[in-house]
Design a protein around this motif. Structure first.
Motif, PDB file in Angstrom:
ATOM      1  N   GLY A 136      30.410  64.896  49.883  1.00  0.00           N
ATOM      2  CA  GLY A 136      30.495  64.626  48.455  1.00  0.00           C
ATOM      3  C   GLY A 136      31.379  63.448  48.100  1.00  0.00           C
ATOM      4  O   GLY A 136      32.192  62.981  48.889  1.00  0.00           O
ATOM      5  N   THR A 137      31.197  62.986  46.871  1.00  0.00           N
ATOM      6  CA  THR A 137      31.988  61.912  46.283  1.00  0.00           C
ATOM      7  C   THR A 137      32.654  62.485  45.050  1.00  0.00           C
ATOM      8  O   THR A 137      32.013  63.205  44.279  1.00  0.00           O
ATOM      9  CB  THR A 137      31.081  60.729  45.894  1.00  0.00           C
ATOM     10  OG1 THR A 137      30.380  60.291  47.058  1.00  0.00           O
ATOM     11  CG2 THR A 137      31.881  59.579  45.321  1.00  0.00           C
ATOM     12  N   TYR A 138      33.921  62.164  44.856  1.00  0.00           N
ATOM     13  CA  TYR A 138      34.670  62.707  43.728  1.00  0.00           C
ATOM     14  C   TYR A 138      35.105  61.587  42.797  1.00  0.00           C
ATOM     15  O   TYR A 138      35.596  60.559  43.237  1.00  0.00           O
ATOM     16  CB  TYR A 138      35.897  63.473  44.228  1.00  0.00           C
ATOM     17  CG  TYR A 138      35.536  64.737  44.961  1.00  0.00           C
ATOM     18  CD1 TYR A 138      35.510  65.954  44.298  1.00  0.00           C
ATOM     19  CD2 TYR A 138      35.197  64.718  46.307  1.00  0.00           C
ATOM     20  CE1 TYR A 138      35.167  67.122  44.961  1.00  0.00           C
ATOM     21  CE2 TYR A 138      34.846  65.873  46.982  1.00  0.00           C
ATOM     22  CZ  TYR A 138      34.841  67.071  46.299  1.00  0.00           C
ATOM     23  OH  TYR A 138      34.484  68.216  46.955  1.00  0.00           O
ATOM     24  N   LEU A 139      34.933  61.818  41.510  1.00  0.00           N
ATOM     25  CA  LEU A 139      35.423  60.913  40.471  1.00  0.00           C
ATOM     26  C   LEU A 139      36.568  61.653  39.813  1.00  0.00           C
ATOM     27  O   LEU A 139      36.343  62.606  39.068  1.00  0.00           O
ATOM     28  CB  LEU A 139      34.310  60.584  39.476  1.00  0.00           C
ATOM     29  CG  LEU A 139      34.644  59.562  38.402  1.00  0.00           C
ATOM     30  CD1 LEU A 139      35.026  58.233  39.027  1.00  0.00           C
ATOM     31  CD2 LEU A 139      33.455  59.371  37.472  1.00  0.00           C
ATOM     32  N   GLY A 140      37.797  61.233  40.119  1.00  0.00           N
ATOM     33  CA  GLY A 140      38.960  62.017  39.704  1.00  0.00           C
ATOM     34  C   GLY A 140      38.948  63.301  40.515  1.00  0.00           C
ATOM     35  O   GLY A 140      38.931  63.287  41.725  1.00  0.00           O
ATOM     36  N   GLN A 141      38.909  64.459  39.846  1.00  0.00           N
ATOM     37  CA  GLN A 141      38.844  65.757  40.525  1.00  0.00           C
ATOM     38  C   GLN A 141      37.441  66.353  40.491  1.00  0.00           C
ATOM     39  O   GLN A 141      37.210  67.427  41.009  1.00  0.00           O
ATOM     40  CB  GLN A 141      39.825  66.737  39.847  1.00  0.00           C
ATOM     41  CG  GLN A 141      41.264  66.314  39.924  1.00  0.00           C
ATOM     42  CD  GLN A 141      41.771  66.257  41.352  1.00  0.00           C
ATOM     43  OE1 GLN A 141      41.474  67.122  42.159  1.00  0.00           O
ATOM     44  NE2 GLN A 141      42.538  65.224  41.669  1.00  0.00           N
ATOM     45  N   GLN A 142      36.496  65.643  39.880  1.00  0.00           N
ATOM     46  CA  GLN A 142      35.142  66.164  39.675  1.00  0.00           C
ATOM     47  C   GLN A 142      34.199  65.669  40.762  1.00  0.00           C
ATOM     48  O   GLN A 142      34.083  64.472  41.015  1.00  0.00           O
ATOM     49  CB  GLN A 142      34.630  65.720  38.303  1.00  0.00           C
ATOM     50  CG  GLN A 142      33.228  66.165  38.005  1.00  0.00           C
ATOM     51  CD  GLN A 142      32.717  65.575  36.699  1.00  0.00           C
ATOM     52  OE1 GLN A 142      33.408  64.783  36.056  1.00  0.00           O
ATOM     53  NE2 GLN A 142      31.523  65.948  36.310  1.00  0.00           N
ATOM     54  N   LYS A 143      33.493  66.611  41.404  1.00  0.00           N
ATOM     55  CA  LYS A 143      32.506  66.249  42.409  1.00  0.00           C
ATOM     56  C   LYS A 143      31.246  65.758  41.700  1.00  0.00           C
ATOM     57  O   LYS A 143      30.779  66.371  40.746  1.00  0.00           O
ATOM     58  CB  LYS A 143      32.173  67.453  43.287  1.00  0.00           C
ATOM     59  CG  LYS A 143      31.265  67.120  44.443  1.00  0.00           C
ATOM     60  CD  LYS A 143      31.097  68.304  45.370  1.00  0.00           C
ATOM     61  CE  LYS A 143      30.226  67.917  46.542  1.00  0.00           C
ATOM     62  NZ  LYS A 143      30.094  69.025  47.496  1.00  0.00           N
ATOM     63  N   PRO A 155      40.062  56.926  39.782  1.00  0.00           N
ATOM     64  CA  PRO A 155      39.936  57.020  41.241  1.00  0.00           C
ATOM     65  C   PRO A 155      38.575  57.591  41.669  1.00  0.00           C
ATOM     66  O   PRO A 155      38.075  58.549  41.097  1.00  0.00           O
ATOM     67  CB  PRO A 155      41.068  57.957  41.647  1.00  0.00           C
ATOM     68  CG  PRO A 155      41.353  58.761  40.432  1.00  0.00           C
ATOM     69  CD  PRO A 155      41.019  57.896  39.248  1.00  0.00           C
ATOM     70  N   ILE A 156      38.008  56.971  42.701  1.00  0.00           N
ATOM     71  CA  ILE A 156      36.776  57.434  43.337  1.00  0.00           C
ATOM     72  C   ILE A 156      37.177  57.825  44.755  1.00  0.00           C
ATOM     73  O   ILE A 156      37.672  56.987  45.510  1.00  0.00           O
ATOM     74  CB  ILE A 156      35.711  56.318  43.388  1.00  0.00           C
ATOM     75  CG1 ILE A 156      35.424  55.788  41.993  1.00  0.00           C
ATOM     76  CG2 ILE A 156      34.447  56.810  44.073  1.00  0.00           C
ATOM     77  CD1 ILE A 156      34.677  54.461  41.988  1.00  0.00           C
ATOM     78  N   ARG A 157      36.985  59.094  45.118  1.00  0.00           N
ATOM     79  CA  ARG A 157      37.432  59.557  46.437  1.00  0.00           C
ATOM     80  C   ARG A 157      36.233  59.864  47.329  1.00  0.00           C
ATOM     81  O   ARG A 157      35.333  60.604  46.945  1.00  0.00           O
ATOM     82  CB  ARG A 157      38.307  60.802  46.317  1.00  0.00           C
ATOM     83  CG  ARG A 157      38.876  61.243  47.644  1.00  0.00           C
ATOM     84  CD  ARG A 157      39.943  62.296  47.501  1.00  0.00           C
ATOM     85  NE  ARG A 157      39.554  63.451  46.733  1.00  0.00           N
ATOM     86  CZ  ARG A 157      38.942  64.524  47.244  1.00  0.00           C
ATOM     87  NH1 ARG A 157      38.653  64.557  48.518  1.00  0.00           N
ATOM     88  NH2 ARG A 157      38.633  65.541  46.483  1.00  0.00           N
TER      89      ARG A 157
END
Length: 167
Positions: A136-143, A155-157
């Motif tokens: 998965g890719t997360y934008l902030g804390q949201q998947k 942030p993009i994690r």
């Protein structure tokens, strides 16, 4: 028992043994490489509209590069991870992120897929899209489960790697 019966029992035993071996190899393969994913069918993109004709006397501005507008991001920066400090200039072309060697930003993160995510511009807004990655890719804390708009500094994690848009 006849010889024919014994031969048939031996063949059946070998067939069951081979089925067990193949099943065990399949389970080990799944554990090592993850479940195989079928590619989802995508709707075909509509064909681009043909260019309109311009009159000969009208000036053409299409050959001039567009200037970056104020408050628009100009770079994608890696803020955490093994590539910390790496910068990718933003352009009209989408930025492909992943472990594949043909990606725009090749990250060597164990939690990243070959083609993990894509950052692209649409009508002046920037979006991030997860490309059906394993972790998965997360934008902030949201998947992410669909393309999401991103803003400067958000942030993009991707695994242990964190990216963000900068001006």
């Amino acid at each position: 028992m006849s010889n024919l019966t014994l031969i048939l029992i031996k063949i059946a035993y070998l067939a069951v043994l081979w089925l067990f071996v193949l099943f065990a190899v399949g389970v080990i393969r799944t554990d090592l490489f993850g479940p195989s994913k079928k590619k989802p069918r995508r709707k075909p993109r509509p064909a681009p509209r043909p260019a309109q004709r311009r009159e000969a006397s009208a000036p053409s501005y299409s050959s001039r590069p567009q200037r970056a507008r104020r408050n628009e991001p100009t770079a994608l920066v890696v803020t955490q991870g093994s590539l910390k400090g790496t910068t990718v200039d933003l352009s009209a072309q989408p930025i492909l992120i992943g472990r594949a060697p043909d990606s725009t930003l090749v990250i060597t993160d164990d939690y990243a897929s070959g083609r993990h995510a894509r950052v692209y511009s649409d009508n002046g807004r920037w979006f991030v899209e997860d490309l059906n990655s394993t972790n998965g890719t997360y934008l902030g804390q949201q998947k992410l489960n669909r393309p999401q708009p991103i803003t400067v500094g958000q942030p993009i994690r991707i695994g242990k790697t964190v990216l963000e848009l900068r001006k």
